[in-house]
Design an enzyme around this catalytic site. Sequence first.
Site, PDB file in Angstrom:
ATOM      1  N   THR A 130       0.947  -1.130   0.089  1.00 15.12           N
ATOM      2  CA  THR A 130       0.121  -0.012   0.024  1.00 15.12           C
ATOM      3  C   THR A 130       0.967   1.397  -0.319  1.00 15.12           C
ATOM      4  O   THR A 130       1.923   1.263   0.628  1.00 15.12           O
ATOM      5  CB  THR A 130      -0.934   0.037   1.464  1.00 15.12           C
ATOM      6  OG1 THR A 130      -1.462   1.345   1.451  1.00 15.12           O
ATOM      7  CG2 THR A 130      -0.140  -0.231   2.664  1.00 15.12           C
ATOM      8  N   ASP A 131       0.197   2.266  -0.508  1.00 18.11           N
ATOM      9  CA  ASP A 131       1.055   3.791  -0.525  1.00 18.11           C
ATOM     10  C   ASP A 131       1.017   4.058   0.825  1.00 18.11           C
ATOM     11  O   ASP A 131       1.980   4.953   1.198  1.00 18.11           O
ATOM     12  CB  ASP A 131       0.214   4.690  -1.367  1.00 18.11           C
ATOM     13  CG  ASP A 131      -1.174   4.952  -0.936  1.00 18.11           C
ATOM     14  OD1 ASP A 131      -1.749   4.349  -0.041  1.00 18.11           O
ATOM     15  OD2 ASP A 131      -1.636   5.873  -1.565  1.00 18.11           O
ATOM     16  N   GLU A 132       0.331   3.733   1.874  1.00 15.80           N
ATOM     17  CA  GLU A 132       0.327   4.197   3.226  1.00 15.80           C
ATOM     18  C   GLU A 132       1.599   3.749   3.856  1.00 15.80           C
ATOM     19  O   GLU A 132       1.982   4.567   4.883  1.00 15.80           O
ATOM     20  CB  GLU A 132      -0.698   3.408   4.127  1.00 15.80           C
ATOM     21  CG  GLU A 132      -2.089   3.781   3.418  1.00 15.80           C
ATOM     22  CD  GLU A 132      -3.279   3.397   4.404  1.00 15.80           C
ATOM     23  OE1 GLU A 132      -3.115   3.447   5.515  1.00 15.80           O
ATOM     24  OE2 GLU A 132      -4.408   3.334   4.023  1.00 15.80           O
ATOM     25  N   TYR A 154      -1.508  -0.452  11.153  1.00 15.40           N
ATOM     26  CA  TYR A 154      -1.788  -1.334   9.859  1.00 15.40           C
ATOM     27  C   TYR A 154      -0.415  -0.896   8.911  1.00 15.40           C
ATOM     28  O   TYR A 154       0.113  -1.864   8.322  1.00 15.40           O
ATOM     29  CB  TYR A 154      -3.080  -0.826   9.228  1.00 15.40           C
ATOM     30  CG  TYR A 154      -3.246  -1.206   7.656  1.00 15.40           C
ATOM     31  CD1 TYR A 154      -3.424  -2.284   7.244  1.00 15.40           C
ATOM     32  CD2 TYR A 154      -3.181   0.017   6.847  1.00 15.40           C
ATOM     33  CE1 TYR A 154      -3.509  -2.498   6.047  1.00 15.40           C
ATOM     34  CE2 TYR A 154      -3.034  -0.255   5.452  1.00 15.40           C
ATOM     35  CZ  TYR A 154      -3.310  -1.492   4.903  1.00 15.40           C
ATOM     36  OH  TYR A 154      -3.333  -1.812   3.588  1.00 15.40           O
ATOM     37  N   LYS A 158       2.303  -3.265   7.104  1.00 14.80           N
ATOM     38  CA  LYS A 158       2.552  -3.438   5.668  1.00 14.80           C
ATOM     39  C   LYS A 158       4.005  -3.222   5.343  1.00 14.80           C
ATOM     40  O   LYS A 158       4.493  -3.841   4.581  1.00 14.80           O
ATOM     41  CB  LYS A 158       1.669  -2.586   5.087  1.00 14.80           C
ATOM     42  CG  LYS A 158      -0.092  -3.144   5.031  1.00 14.80           C
ATOM     43  CD  LYS A 158      -0.383  -4.289   4.454  1.00 14.80           C
ATOM     44  CE  LYS A 158      -0.258  -4.396   2.977  1.00 14.80           C
ATOM     45  NZ  LYS A 158      -0.486  -5.726   2.542  1.00 14.80           N
TER      46      LYS A 158
HETATM   47  N1  LIG Z   1      -8.366  -1.452  -0.182  1.00 15.78           N
HETATM   48  C1  LIG Z   1      -7.457  -0.618  -0.403  1.00 15.78           C
HETATM   49  O1  LIG Z   1      -7.656   0.614  -0.723  1.00 15.78           O
HETATM   50  C2  LIG Z   1      -5.814  -1.044  -0.507  1.00 15.78           C
HETATM   51  C3  LIG Z   1      -5.179  -0.144  -1.083  1.00 15.78           C
HETATM   52  C4  LIG Z   1      -3.843  -0.614  -1.253  1.00 15.78           C
HETATM   53  C5  LIG Z   1      -3.373  -1.893  -0.830  1.00 15.78           C
HETATM   54  N2  LIG Z   1      -4.268  -2.630  -0.352  1.00 15.78           N
HETATM   55  C6  LIG Z   1      -3.775  -4.171   0.151  1.00 15.78           C
HETATM   56  O2  LIG Z   1      -4.561  -4.876  -0.739  1.00 15.78           O
HETATM   57  C7  LIG Z   1      -4.645  -5.981   0.128  1.00 15.78           C
HETATM   58  C8  LIG Z   1      -6.063  -6.474  -0.033  1.00 15.78           C
HETATM   59  O3  LIG Z   1      -6.994  -5.288   0.580  1.00 15.78           O
HETATM   60  P1  LIG Z   1      -8.474  -5.413   0.606  1.00 15.78           P
HETATM   61  O4  LIG Z   1      -8.989  -4.074   0.810  1.00 15.78           O
HETATM   62  O5  LIG Z   1      -8.938  -6.388  -0.324  1.00 15.78           O
HETATM   63  O6  LIG Z   1      -8.651  -6.148   2.071  1.00 15.78           O
HETATM   64  P2  LIG Z   1      -9.920  -6.991   2.817  1.00 15.78           P
HETATM   65  O7  LIG Z   1      -9.784  -6.694   4.138  1.00 15.78           O
HETATM   66  O8  LIG Z   1     -11.298  -6.724   2.037  1.00 15.78           O
HETATM   67  O9  LIG Z   1      -9.595  -8.632   2.477  1.00 15.78           O
HETATM   68  C9  LIG Z   1      -8.569  -9.139   2.917  1.00 15.78           C
HETATM   69  C10 LIG Z   1      -8.838 -10.599   2.778  1.00 15.78           C
HETATM   70  O10 LIG Z   1      -7.617 -11.469   3.367  1.00 15.78           O
HETATM   71  C11 LIG Z   1      -8.234 -12.204   4.190  1.00 15.78           C
HETATM   72  N3  LIG Z   1      -7.298 -12.659   5.208  1.00 15.78           N
HETATM   73  C12 LIG Z   1      -6.822 -11.872   6.446  1.00 15.78           C
HETATM   74  N4  LIG Z   1      -5.963 -12.368   7.330  1.00 15.78           N
HETATM   75  C13 LIG Z   1      -5.667 -13.554   6.652  1.00 15.78           C
HETATM   76  C14 LIG Z   1      -5.133 -14.771   7.164  1.00 15.78           C
HETATM   77  N5  LIG Z   1      -4.365 -14.718   8.272  1.00 15.78           N
HETATM   78  N6  LIG Z   1      -4.956 -15.806   6.293  1.00 15.78           N
HETATM   79  C15 LIG Z   1      -5.539 -16.056   5.107  1.00 15.78           C
HETATM   80  N7  LIG Z   1      -6.514 -14.741   4.787  1.00 15.78           N
HETATM   81  C16 LIG Z   1      -6.464 -13.698   5.608  1.00 15.78           C
HETATM   82  C17 LIG Z   1      -9.467 -11.947   4.987  1.00 15.78           C
HETATM   83  O11 LIG Z   1     -10.417 -12.727   5.417  1.00 15.78           O
HETATM   84  C18 LIG Z   1     -10.124 -11.074   3.584  1.00 15.78           C
HETATM   85  O12 LIG Z   1     -10.912 -11.896   2.756  1.00 15.78           O
HETATM   86  C19 LIG Z   1      -4.049  -5.932   1.391  1.00 15.78           C
HETATM   87  O13 LIG Z   1      -3.088  -6.421   1.650  1.00 15.78           O
HETATM   88  C20 LIG Z   1      -3.999  -4.330   1.522  1.00 15.78           C
HETATM   89  O14 LIG Z   1      -3.120  -4.162   2.417  1.00 15.78           O
HETATM   90  C21 LIG Z   1      -5.668  -2.377   0.013  1.00 15.78           C
END
Ligand SMILES: NC(=O)c1ccc[n+]([C@@H]2O[C@H](COP(=O)([O-])OP(=O)(O)OC[C@H]3O[C@@H](n4cnc5c(N)ncnc54)[C@H](O)[C@@H]3O)[C@@H](O)[C@H]2O)c1
Length: 332
Positions: A130-132, A154, A158
Amino acid sequence: MKKLLIIGGAGFIGSNACYFFAKKKYKIYVIDSLSYASNLNNIKPLILSKKIEFKRVNISNFNLLNQFIFDFKPNLIINFAAESHVDNSIKSPTIFFKSNVSGVYNLLLSIKKFNDKYKKNKIKFFQVSTDEVYGSLSRNFANEDYPLYPSSPYSSSKAAADCLVMGMAKTYNIDYYISRCTNNFGPFQFPEKLIPISIKRSLNNDSIKIYGSGNHKRDWIYVEDHIKAINKIILKGKVNEIYNIGAQNTYTNKFIIKRILKILKLLKNKKIINEFNGKIEFIEDRLAHDFRYAVNTNKIYNHTGWKIKNNFEKRLYETVLWYIYFFKKENK
Ligand SMILES: NC(=O)c1ccc[n+]([C@@H]2O[C@H](COP(=O)([O-])OP(=O)(O)OC[C@H]3O[C@@H](n4cnc5c(N)ncnc54)[C@H](O)[C@@H]3O)[C@@H](O)[C@H]2O)c1
């Protein structure tokens, strides 16, 4: 056919990735711990039509994970799994380090063991970051060499995972990619993040809550564009590199909410919804709330040719409509 393992494929971005990669030439397995933020129904049509297979696996459990990787023998792993909500990380940080750091460590250790055994069939690893991790920026845009200044449990989990990937990959000769993307929006997001929770509250006739002044800025990318960028990195990017992904849609939270309310008004006029609450409530700011994220995306463009077609207004409209139907179905 190449074997792709999607981890966290029952979450927001992971579910969207399942639909995208199911159209490509991969044999796909999805694993997910099925945390509160996941929804297996999101990908049920793909499971029922046998386009993907699914197993409940928590990446914090090394033995289970390792056994799974040795059985499936993937060529490529994309890791979307994470605890992802900053507010939760402030209240209960421990799980963030179990899933986002120990989980990634387990993955890397298992890949090392696998690669040691199957030297001609090494697994490539894609860590979705993430950009965070760059923290709050005043005016500049972070490129991939920008220092890591995370502000929350968080984002620090990351950043720690990114460091683990780089360090373990260098020592054990694992091929990896890391992507650092800005805020995603689109279907399948658990209604705790700004866009879906605001739509849900407004449709339920509650006021919409915004932290602090509402002037915090984020760059918003449509989730499918994020996945297209990941695909481009896999196809054309260089291994052992970090790529920023962004959309140059930098808007304040207040602006986003006003756009959503405008769309809801339009949909009310079209009689697609009956009522919505247009009141905005500014609440006490989140602890250590980053004011602005912004990334420089020259590198992904130079290495892969990826660039985004700007379609923010259209995509936001489609997203609001999607949640209207999703919440309606949920309430039945
Ligand atoms: N949502 C955003 O805007 C955004 C932006 C940049 C990066 N990201 C990154 O993208 C990825 C996905 O984000 P998202 O928004 O879909 O998150 P989300 O919370 O919607 O989904 C995360 C998924 O991971 C699963 N999970 C969590 N812990 C787990 C574990 N220990 N073992 C197996 N599965 C596990 C959860 O059950 C869930 O289905 C993350 O790594 C996040 O840091 C998200």
